[in-house]
Design a protein around this motif. Sequence first.
Motif, PDB file in Angstrom:
ATOM      1  N   LYS A 173       0.493  -0.775   0.048  1.00 13.45           N
ATOM      2  CA  LYS A 173      -0.315  -0.085  -0.368  1.00 13.45           C
ATOM      3  C   LYS A 173       1.078   1.534   0.184  1.00 13.45           C
ATOM      4  CE  LYS A 173      -4.242  -1.961   0.434  1.00 13.45           C
ATOM      5  NZ  LYS A 173      -5.188  -2.194  -0.930  1.00 13.45           N
ATOM      6  N   ARG A 174       0.314   2.001  -0.395  1.00 14.19           N
ATOM      7  CA  ARG A 174       0.680   3.250  -0.871  1.00 14.19           C
ATOM      8  C   ARG A 174       0.369   4.762   0.534  1.00 14.19           C
ATOM      9  NH1 ARG A 174       4.914   5.152  -3.785  1.00 14.19           N
ATOM     10  NH2 ARG A 174       4.888   3.396  -4.957  1.00 14.19           N
ATOM     11  N   ILE A 175       0.795   5.349   1.255  1.00 14.18           N
ATOM     12  CA  ILE A 175       0.159   6.687   1.997  1.00 14.18           C
ATOM     13  C   ILE A 175       1.278   7.805   1.052  1.00 14.18           C
ATOM     14  CG2 ILE A 175      -0.295   6.984   4.247  1.00 14.18           C
ATOM     15  CD1 ILE A 175      -0.824   4.567   4.668  1.00 14.18           C
ATOM     16  N   ALA A 176      -0.216   8.799   1.240  1.00 13.68           N
ATOM     17  CA  ALA A 176       0.467  10.033   1.255  1.00 13.68           C
ATOM     18  C   ALA A 176       0.575  11.289   2.445  1.00 13.68           C
ATOM     19  CB  ALA A 176      -0.277  10.595   0.274  1.00 13.68           C
ATOM     20  N   ILE A 177       0.769  11.861   2.856  1.00 15.36           N
ATOM     21  CA  ILE A 177       1.745  12.633   4.083  1.00 15.36           C
ATOM     22  C   ILE A 177       1.809  13.641   3.392  1.00 15.36           C
ATOM     23  CG2 ILE A 177       1.853  12.706   6.218  1.00 15.36           C
ATOM     24  CD1 ILE A 177       2.589   9.400   5.994  1.00 15.36           C
ATOM     25  N   ALA A 178       1.313  14.915   3.820  1.00 21.04           N
ATOM     26  CA  ALA A 178       1.511  15.995   3.603  1.00 21.04           C
ATOM     27  C   ALA A 178       1.732  16.815   5.168  1.00 21.04           C
ATOM     28  CB  ALA A 178       0.309  17.185   3.574  1.00 21.04           C
ATOM     29  N   GLY A 179       3.049  17.223   5.334  1.00 19.03           N
ATOM     30  CA  GLY A 179       3.069  17.822   6.472  1.00 19.03           C
ATOM     31  C   GLY A 179       4.083  16.677   7.756  1.00 19.03           C
ATOM     32  N   MET A 180       5.859  17.729   7.797  1.00 16.86           N
ATOM     33  CA  MET A 180       6.321  16.305   8.112  1.00 16.86           C
ATOM     34  C   MET A 180       6.797  17.116   9.786  1.00 16.86           C
ATOM     35  SD  MET A 180       7.079  13.221   7.108  1.00 16.86           S
ATOM     36  CE  MET A 180       4.990  13.033   6.698  1.00 16.86           C
ATOM     37  N   GLY A 181       6.173  17.688  10.427  1.00 16.75           N
ATOM     38  CA  GLY A 181       6.071  18.056  11.599  1.00 16.75           C
ATOM     39  C   GLY A 181       5.172  16.758  12.748  1.00 16.75           C
ATOM     40  N   GLY A 182       4.464  18.446  13.789  1.00 19.85           N
ATOM     41  CA  GLY A 182       4.170  17.018  14.901  1.00 19.85           C
ATOM     42  C   GLY A 182       3.213  15.871  14.522  1.00 19.85           C
ATOM     43  N   VAL A 183       2.191  16.215  14.207  1.00 15.70           N
ATOM     44  CA  VAL A 183       1.327  14.687  13.618  1.00 15.70           C
ATOM     45  C   VAL A 183       1.876  14.151  12.561  1.00 15.70           C
ATOM     46  CG1 VAL A 183      -0.706  15.750  14.516  1.00 15.70           C
ATOM     47  CG2 VAL A 183      -0.223  16.730  12.355  1.00 15.70           C
ATOM     48  N   GLY A 184       2.182  14.783  11.795  1.00 13.92           N
ATOM     49  CA  GLY A 184       2.493  14.311  10.255  1.00 13.92           C
ATOM     50  C   GLY A 184       3.795  13.263  10.649  1.00 13.92           C
ATOM     51  N   GLY A 185       4.853  13.383  11.137  1.00 15.58           N
ATOM     52  CA  GLY A 185       6.309  13.213  11.436  1.00 15.58           C
ATOM     53  C   GLY A 185       5.487  11.426  11.982  1.00 15.58           C
ATOM     54  N   VAL A 186       4.679  11.692  13.571  1.00 15.58           N
ATOM     55  CA  VAL A 186       4.294  10.181  14.165  1.00 15.58           C
ATOM     56  C   VAL A 186       3.938   9.610  12.954  1.00 15.58           C
ATOM     57  CG1 VAL A 186       2.966  11.430  15.173  1.00 15.58           C
ATOM     58  CG2 VAL A 186       4.906   9.491  16.348  1.00 15.58           C
ATOM     59  N   HIS A 187       3.275  10.614  12.827  1.00 10.63           N
ATOM     60  CA  HIS A 187       2.313   9.465  11.385  1.00 10.63           C
ATOM     61  C   HIS A 187       2.594   8.471  10.221  1.00 10.63           C
ATOM     62  CE1 HIS A 187      -1.715  11.156  12.526  1.00 10.63           C
ATOM     63  NE2 HIS A 187      -1.770  12.328  11.990  1.00 10.63           N
ATOM     64  N   LEU A 188       4.026   9.164  10.171  1.00  6.33           N
ATOM     65  CA  LEU A 188       5.039   8.205   9.230  1.00  6.33           C
ATOM     66  C   LEU A 188       5.151   7.420   9.722  1.00  6.33           C
ATOM     67  CD1 LEU A 188       6.272   7.520   6.661  1.00  6.33           C
ATOM     68  CD2 LEU A 188       8.327   9.486   7.246  1.00  6.33           C
ATOM     69  N   LEU A 189       5.976   7.274  11.342  1.00 13.47           N
ATOM     70  CA  LEU A 189       6.551   6.284  11.912  1.00 13.47           C
ATOM     71  C   LEU A 189       6.001   5.350  12.386  1.00 13.47           C
ATOM     72  CD1 LEU A 189       9.196   8.172  13.492  1.00 13.47           C
ATOM     73  CD2 LEU A 189      10.072   7.274  11.153  1.00 13.47           C
ATOM     74  N   THR A 190       4.328   5.933  12.658  1.00 17.11           N
ATOM     75  CA  THR A 190       3.604   4.864  13.168  1.00 17.11           C
ATOM     76  C   THR A 190       3.281   4.010  11.611  1.00 17.11           C
ATOM     77  OG1 THR A 190       2.900   6.474  14.548  1.00 17.11           O
ATOM     78  CG2 THR A 190       1.029   4.482  14.363  1.00 17.11           C
ATOM     79  N   TYR A 197      -4.919   9.171   2.074  1.00 13.60           N
ATOM     80  CA  TYR A 197      -4.020   9.801   2.897  1.00 13.60           C
ATOM     81  C   TYR A 197      -4.292  11.087   4.019  1.00 13.60           C
ATOM     82  CZ  TYR A 197      -3.091  15.039   3.296  1.00 13.60           C
ATOM     83  OH  TYR A 197      -2.496  15.909   3.087  1.00 13.60           O
ATOM     84  N   VAL A 198      -2.993  10.998   4.295  1.00 11.98           N
ATOM     85  CA  VAL A 198      -3.372  11.345   6.259  1.00 11.98           C
ATOM     86  C   VAL A 198      -2.659  12.727   6.211  1.00 11.98           C
ATOM     87  CG1 VAL A 198      -2.381  10.820   8.464  1.00 11.98           C
ATOM     88  CG2 VAL A 198      -2.340   8.874   6.235  1.00 11.98           C
ATOM     89  N   ASP A 199      -3.421  12.835   6.846  1.00 18.14           N
ATOM     90  CA  ASP A 199      -3.658  14.837   6.810  1.00 18.14           C
ATOM     91  C   ASP A 199      -2.168  15.710   7.731  1.00 18.14           C
ATOM     92  OD1 ASP A 199      -3.460  17.824   6.429  1.00 18.14           O
ATOM     93  OD2 ASP A 199      -5.257  17.420   7.849  1.00 18.14           O
ATOM     94  N   GLY A 200      -1.227  15.756   7.730  1.00 14.99           N
ATOM     95  CA  GLY A 200      -0.169  16.428   8.980  1.00 14.99           C
ATOM     96  C   GLY A 200      -0.067  17.491   8.342  1.00 14.99           C
ATOM     97  N   LEU A 201      -0.740  18.666   7.898  1.00 13.80           N
ATOM     98  CA  LEU A 201      -0.568  20.122   7.387  1.00 13.80           C
ATOM     99  C   LEU A 201      -0.241  20.792   8.544  1.00 13.80           C
ATOM    100  CD1 LEU A 201      -2.034  20.066   4.284  1.00 13.80           C
ATOM    101  CD2 LEU A 201       0.099  20.448   4.779  1.00 13.80           C
ATOM    102  N   ASP A 202      -0.071  21.968   9.715  1.00 11.24           N
ATOM    103  CA  ASP A 202       0.049  22.717   9.984  1.00 11.24           C
ATOM    104  C   ASP A 202      -1.764  22.946  10.248  1.00 11.24           C
ATOM    105  OD1 ASP A 202       0.144  25.693  10.969  1.00 11.24           O
ATOM    106  OD2 ASP A 202       1.700  24.538  12.272  1.00 11.24           O
TER     107      ASP A 202
END
Length: 298
Positions: free
Chosen positions: A38-55, A131-136
């Motif tokens: 599976k392929r997931i897009a995440i915009a924003g690698m800050g507070g939520v986006g970064g931990v979304h990616l690693l999880t 898509y998982v939203d990680g934007l500010d």
Amino acid sequence: MLGLDNEVNMTDGFSYRDAFARNIGWVTPAEQELLRHKRIAIAGMGGVGGVHLLTLARLGVGAFHIADFDHFDIANFNRQVGATMSTLGQPKVEVLARMARDINPEIELSSFPQGVNGANLDAFFEGVDLYVDGLDFFAFQARQSTFAACARLGVPAITAAPLGMGTALLNFMPGKMSFEEYFGWGELPETEKALRFLVGLAPAGLHGAYLVDPSTINLQERRGPSTIMGCELCAGVAATEALKILLGRGNVLAAPRGVHFDAYRNKLVRTWRPGGNRHPLQRLAMWVVRRRRAAQGG
């Protein structure tokens, strides 16, 4: 510019099956293999986006498109998993890509270091399953564009907002209510979009009861308080929704239904706002917030 690379030497001693074997039991071996592709897009690698990616990487999802134009700063230390003394000044998208590859060196990562914009939106969503939203919170244009693209392309979208020491979840599913239909942003001024986003994300408003200093929230100045607990709760909730959506099992609530869990208050509320921010209770909540802002002179 789109970057896609895998470092072959990192795979020495790595086994996908062994790395994610402890997921088995909650998912079947066949489902784990599905997640691998599976392929997931995440915009924003800050507070939520970064931990979304690693999880999601630890869940065994095999491919990601990640976007962020920002660099790590010391003000990020309280909540952003990629923010450390050793990463100060480094691009967030590069730091999180390294961290994800340390978890799964076979992972496919396409990086968008200019963030998401009109020029790269099609590439950002190409071949994406979710898509998982990680934007500010205040990234209004980028958020409006990404969710509009999801609605147009039929891509399921998750937003889990860190509110105080809890999280508010909304899923926007193909064929169901869209982000724009729910929030009603249109061409409104950014201060009004901020208000509608805040009220629309969490109709239950569980977090407001323990805010000790309301002056720390200023929509005009684009600032507000945050906690790592909120970000980590977001990631757990969003990754669980991702698992259900990607594997096609479990109950997935779609907007205008949502969930707000607050760990500080030990409360879980399921919300339902037909019409989104057009619902009478939402209109009343926005009126109250405007009155408070006016009283505070903000």
